[in-house]
Design a protein around this motif. Structure first.
Motif, PDB file in Angstrom:
ATOM      1  N   LEU A  17       1.046  -1.229  -0.165  1.00 12.83           N
ATOM      2  CA  LEU A  17       0.007  -0.004  -0.076  1.00 12.83           C
ATOM      3  C   LEU A  17       0.794   1.274  -0.196  1.00 12.83           C
ATOM      4  O   LEU A  17       0.746   2.276  -0.768  1.00 12.83           O
ATOM      5  CB  LEU A  17      -0.965  -0.021   1.168  1.00 12.83           C
ATOM      6  CG  LEU A  17      -1.823  -1.016   1.402  1.00 12.83           C
ATOM      7  CD1 LEU A  17      -2.730  -1.187   2.409  1.00 12.83           C
ATOM      8  CD2 LEU A  17      -2.684  -1.558   0.047  1.00 12.83           C
ATOM      9  N   ALA A  18       1.801   1.107   0.754  1.00 17.72           N
ATOM     10  CA  ALA A  18       2.782   2.586   0.954  1.00 17.72           C
ATOM     11  C   ALA A  18       3.775   2.213  -0.282  1.00 17.72           C
ATOM     12  O   ALA A  18       3.888   3.462  -0.988  1.00 17.72           O
ATOM     13  CB  ALA A  18       3.298   2.490   2.237  1.00 17.72           C
ATOM     14  N   GLY A  19       4.355   1.267  -0.288  1.00 21.57           N
ATOM     15  CA  GLY A  19       5.725   1.384  -1.468  1.00 21.57           C
ATOM     16  C   GLY A  19       5.120   1.607  -2.915  1.00 21.57           C
ATOM     17  O   GLY A  19       5.793   2.025  -3.590  1.00 21.57           O
ATOM     18  N   GLY A  20       3.926   0.782  -2.952  1.00 23.44           N
ATOM     19  CA  GLY A  20       3.273   0.850  -4.528  1.00 23.44           C
ATOM     20  C   GLY A  20       2.726   2.412  -4.630  1.00 23.44           C
ATOM     21  O   GLY A  20       3.016   2.928  -5.847  1.00 23.44           O
ATOM     22  N   THR A  21       2.079   2.923  -3.724  1.00 24.12           N
ATOM     23  CA  THR A  21       1.613   4.319  -3.975  1.00 24.12           C
ATOM     24  C   THR A  21       2.888   5.257  -4.136  1.00 24.12           C
ATOM     25  O   THR A  21       2.942   6.149  -5.161  1.00 24.12           O
ATOM     26  CB  THR A  21       0.841   4.669  -2.694  1.00 24.12           C
ATOM     27  OG1 THR A  21      -0.099   3.814  -2.557  1.00 24.12           O
ATOM     28  CG2 THR A  21       0.321   6.193  -2.903  1.00 24.12           C
ATOM     29  N   LEU A  22       3.915   5.042  -3.404  1.00 21.75           N
ATOM     30  CA  LEU A  22       5.318   5.925  -3.325  1.00 21.75           C
ATOM     31  C   LEU A  22       5.901   5.798  -4.607  1.00 21.75           C
ATOM     32  O   LEU A  22       6.145   6.793  -5.297  1.00 21.75           O
ATOM     33  CB  LEU A  22       6.242   5.400  -2.281  1.00 21.75           C
ATOM     34  CG  LEU A  22       7.581   6.004  -2.410  1.00 21.75           C
ATOM     35  CD1 LEU A  22       7.293   7.671  -2.061  1.00 21.75           C
ATOM     36  CD2 LEU A  22       8.395   5.500  -1.308  1.00 21.75           C
ATOM     37  N   SER A  23       5.937   4.457  -5.131  1.00 24.00           N
ATOM     38  CA  SER A  23       6.409   4.319  -6.545  1.00 24.00           C
ATOM     39  C   SER A  23       5.783   5.146  -7.758  1.00 24.00           C
ATOM     40  O   SER A  23       6.394   5.745  -8.410  1.00 24.00           O
ATOM     41  CB  SER A  23       6.428   2.817  -7.068  1.00 24.00           C
ATOM     42  OG  SER A  23       7.162   2.038  -5.936  1.00 24.00           O
ATOM     43  N   LEU A  24       4.397   5.117  -7.516  1.00 21.09           N
ATOM     44  CA  LEU A  24       3.853   5.988  -8.641  1.00 21.09           C
ATOM     45  C   LEU A  24       3.788   7.387  -8.255  1.00 21.09           C
ATOM     46  O   LEU A  24       3.834   8.396  -9.335  1.00 21.09           O
ATOM     47  CB  LEU A  24       2.165   5.705  -8.389  1.00 21.09           C
ATOM     48  CG  LEU A  24       1.765   4.114  -8.692  1.00 21.09           C
ATOM     49  CD1 LEU A  24       0.280   3.773  -8.286  1.00 21.09           C
ATOM     50  CD2 LEU A  24       1.728   3.806  -9.999  1.00 21.09           C
ATOM     51  N   ALA A  25       3.946   7.859  -6.900  1.00 25.03           N
ATOM     52  CA  ALA A  25       4.161   9.434  -6.737  1.00 25.03           C
ATOM     53  C   ALA A  25       5.532   9.802  -7.144  1.00 25.03           C
ATOM     54  O   ALA A  25       5.675  10.871  -7.854  1.00 25.03           O
ATOM     55  CB  ALA A  25       3.943   9.520  -5.315  1.00 25.03           C
ATOM     56  N   LEU A  26       6.448   8.888  -7.043  1.00 22.25           N
ATOM     57  CA  LEU A  26       7.753   9.369  -7.538  1.00 22.25           C
ATOM     58  C   LEU A  26       7.832   9.432  -8.872  1.00 22.25           C
ATOM     59  O   LEU A  26       8.429  10.376  -9.757  1.00 22.25           O
ATOM     60  CB  LEU A  26       8.933   8.325  -7.177  1.00 22.25           C
ATOM     61  CG  LEU A  26       9.170   8.320  -5.536  1.00 22.25           C
ATOM     62  CD1 LEU A  26      10.069   7.047  -4.978  1.00 22.25           C
ATOM     63  CD2 LEU A  26       9.872   9.476  -5.245  1.00 22.25           C
ATOM     64  N   ALA A  27       7.148   8.487  -9.831  1.00 23.58           N
ATOM     65  CA  ALA A  27       7.154   8.486 -11.215  1.00 23.58           C
ATOM     66  C   ALA A  27       6.418   9.773 -11.500  1.00 23.58           C
ATOM     67  O   ALA A  27       6.938  10.303 -12.578  1.00 23.58           O
ATOM     68  CB  ALA A  27       6.585   7.213 -11.603  1.00 23.58           C
ATOM     69  N   GLY A  28       5.657  10.039 -10.932  1.00 27.22           N
ATOM     70  CA  GLY A  28       4.921  11.428 -11.170  1.00 27.22           C
ATOM     71  C   GLY A  28       5.457  12.538 -11.085  1.00 27.22           C
ATOM     72  O   GLY A  28       5.345  13.589 -11.706  1.00 27.22           O
ATOM     73  N   GLY A  29       6.526  12.507 -10.271  1.00 26.60           N
ATOM     74  CA  GLY A  29       7.413  13.742  -9.717  1.00 26.60           C
ATOM     75  C   GLY A  29       8.923  13.755 -10.608  1.00 26.60           C
ATOM     76  O   GLY A  29       9.756  14.545 -10.314  1.00 26.60           O
ATOM     77  N   GLY A  30       8.914  12.793 -11.711  1.00 25.12           N
ATOM     78  CA  GLY A  30       9.834  12.804 -12.578  1.00 25.12           C
ATOM     79  C   GLY A  30      10.933  11.876 -12.321  1.00 25.12           C
ATOM     80  O   GLY A  30      11.988  12.095 -12.972  1.00 25.12           O
ATOM     81  N   LEU A  31      10.828  11.042 -11.246  1.00 25.40           N
ATOM     82  CA  LEU A  31      11.814  10.011 -11.016  1.00 25.40           C
ATOM     83  C   LEU A  31      11.761   8.813 -11.699  1.00 25.40           C
ATOM     84  O   LEU A  31      10.384   8.235 -11.646  1.00 25.40           O
ATOM     85  CB  LEU A  31      11.917  10.145  -9.299  1.00 25.40           C
ATOM     86  CG  LEU A  31      12.543  11.108  -8.701  1.00 25.40           C
ATOM     87  CD1 LEU A  31      11.424  12.038  -8.069  1.00 25.40           C
ATOM     88  CD2 LEU A  31      13.901  10.863  -7.948  1.00 25.40           C
ATOM     89  N   SER A  32      12.651   7.979 -12.242  1.00 23.64           N
ATOM     90  CA  SER A  32      12.794   6.816 -12.366  1.00 23.64           C
ATOM     91  C   SER A  32      12.800   5.690 -11.203  1.00 23.64           C
ATOM     92  O   SER A  32      13.623   5.909  -9.993  1.00 23.64           O
ATOM     93  CB  SER A  32      13.706   6.255 -13.551  1.00 23.64           C
ATOM     94  OG  SER A  32      15.146   6.416 -13.063  1.00 23.64           O
TER      95      SER A  32
END
Ligand SMILES: Cc1cc2nc3c(=O)[nH]c(=O)nc-3n(C[C@H](O)[C@H](O)[C@H](O)COP(=O)(O)OP(=O)(O)OC[C@H]3O[C@@H](n4cnc5c(N)ncnc54)[C@H](O)[C@@H]3O)c2cc1C
Length: 412
Positions: A17-32
């Motif tokens: 729940l946290a790690g998956g959401t974080l991955s999506l948020a980071l991708a949205g913020g321009g990080l790979s």
């Protein structure tokens, strides 16, 4: 033949729940991102995977919205319009009504399986995310300049930063030698889903029984029976919980109905029962060289106030903002200077919530007469003092404190 090395900005270990959401948020913020989870996503939506439903505060809903999860799960959520807290069957109780605070619900109930389903769809589909699941990290080396990981299938990943999101048992935290303080409540949460004769009217109820809190949380019903399904979190003494778990269906239902009461009519249990032993734990530090911890890997609390995931999603929103800003400014995202900002922003808030849930758990999990009298008067008093009541309501909505952009409904 040796496998190709994947070079990315951030390695996220634990894509729940946290790690998956974080991955999506980071991708949205321009990080790979490389997101590694040991569980096979095919099993994430099975009725036996995780029987819990989470109360998602309004501010957390905004994070799920920003990363695309909300669109997928919206029809599977139920608004929380009222909250009723009672001490056993005492006539003094606390009643929060959403119409007293502008009419927006306090939050939403959603089954963890629904969020998992959205992650299962979104994580493999994002260009900026490499999703490794099921997979585990067999070797992790952090040096001055980078993090290098080898997965159990031989894949190699290098990143500027590793983030541990594996939940309470975090090999990432352990590998960095970060100390953990932990104690048990000698309580186990028995979780199940019920159908009831009468509609819940989107009211979340919590009764404090001598063995601990007993929560009845509204879920969306079916087309034929709208508003007639709830998630139960029944806290029981840890020595009695296995006995309750082993009861046959009829006896289990009888015990449940005794605690539940009859205000929603006859009950029917749907699906399996789950047991979660309850502890409090917190990591001595949320960061180390090129490493950060998020959500339950950093802090785990009693579910008495339904805040564990909400606090975890605050970590997610803050860390995604700090890292995205650092990347845009050309800073090293794994540097101590950047990570310190995350730790400073999150530590006080999490520690305060850990302390509040700990005090509440001790205060409300006993039947000692003077304590019972004091808390009944306390509940009744809060109900009569509008400013105090409004403050508590804002806390339930998660709109108090220094909110990161994703929790204010802004983009990174
Ligand atoms: C009974 C109960 C009710 C609750 N109700 C609420 C509520 O109403 N509201 C709320 O806000 N919170 C609630 N919580 C708290 C909430 O469930 C947790 O805070 C939340 O699940 C933490 O999310 P997480 O992603 O950190 O950890 P997890 O959900 O535990 O996910 C961890 C992920 O990491 C993966 N993983 C583990 N180890 C490894 C490894 N070595 N390598 C790779 N991957 C790994 C797992 O497969 C999993 O996908 C409740 C908790 C309980 C026990």
């Amino acid at each position: 033949m040796s496998k190709k090395i994947t070079k990315i900005d951030v390695l996220v270990i634990g894509g729940g729940l946290a790690g998956g959401t974080l991955s999506l948020a980071l991708a949205g913020g321009g990080l790979s991102v490389a997101c590694v989870d040991r569980e096979d996503p095919k099993g994430w939506t099975a009725p036996t995977f995780d029987g819990r439903a989470s109360a998602i505060a309004i501010s957390s809903k905004r994070v799920l919205d920003a990363v695309g999860i909300w669109d997928i799960i919206e029809n599977e959520t139920a608004p929380i319009k009222d909250i009723r807290v009672a001490d056993g069957h005492s006539p003094l109780f606390l009643h929060y009504d959403h119409s007293e605070l502008g009419g927006e619900p306090f939050g939403f109930m959603v089954e963890n399986r629904s969020i998992r389903k959205a992650l299962q769809m979104l994580l493999p589909a994002k260009k900026k995310i490499k999703h490794f699941a099921p997979a585990e990290v067999s070797e992790l080396v952090r040096d001055e300049n980078q993090v290098s990981a080898t997965l159990n299938d031989g894949s190699k990943i290098t990143a500027s930063l590793v983030i541990g999101c594996e939940g309470r048992i975090s090999p990432t935290r352990e590998s960095a030698g970060i100390k953990l303080t932990q104690w048990s409540y000698n309580q186990t949460a028995i979780v199940c889903t019920v159908e009831h004769e009468r509609p819940h009217n989107f009211c979340a109820q919590e009764h404090f029984l001598p063995s601990g809190p007993f929560a009845i949380l509204p879920l969306p019903g079916t087309a034929k029976k709208p508003g007639q399904r709830s998630s139960i979190v029944w806290t029981e003494r840890s020595d009695l919980a296995p006995i309750m778990m082993d009861l046959d269906d009829d006896d289990f239902l009888e015990e449940l109905q005794m605690r539940f009461g009859d205000f929603l009519g006859e009950l029917k249990i749907i699906g399996p029962r789950f047991a979660y032993p309850l502890t409090l734990q917190f990591a001595e530090s949320y960061t180390a060289d090129r490493l950060a911890l998020v959500a339950d890997a950093a802090h785990g609390m009693h579910p008495i106030a339904g805040q564990g995931l909400n606090m975890g999603l605050r970590d997610v929103a803050v860390l995604a903002e700090v890292l995205s800003d650092a990347k845009k400014s050309g800073l090293d995202i794994g540097s101590a200077e950047v990570l310190e900002k995350y730790e400073r922003w999150r530590r006080f808030d999490n520690t305060l919530m850990l302390a509040v849930t700990d005090v509440l758990t001790h205060l409300f999990s006993n039947d000692i007469k003077p304590i019972k009298l004091a808390r009944d008067i306390g509940l009744g008093a809060v109900n009569q003092i509008p400013p105090l009541k409004k403050l508590f309501m804002r806390h339930a909505m998660g709109t108090v404190g220094e909110l990161p952009k994703l929790m204010r409904g802004e983009n990174l």
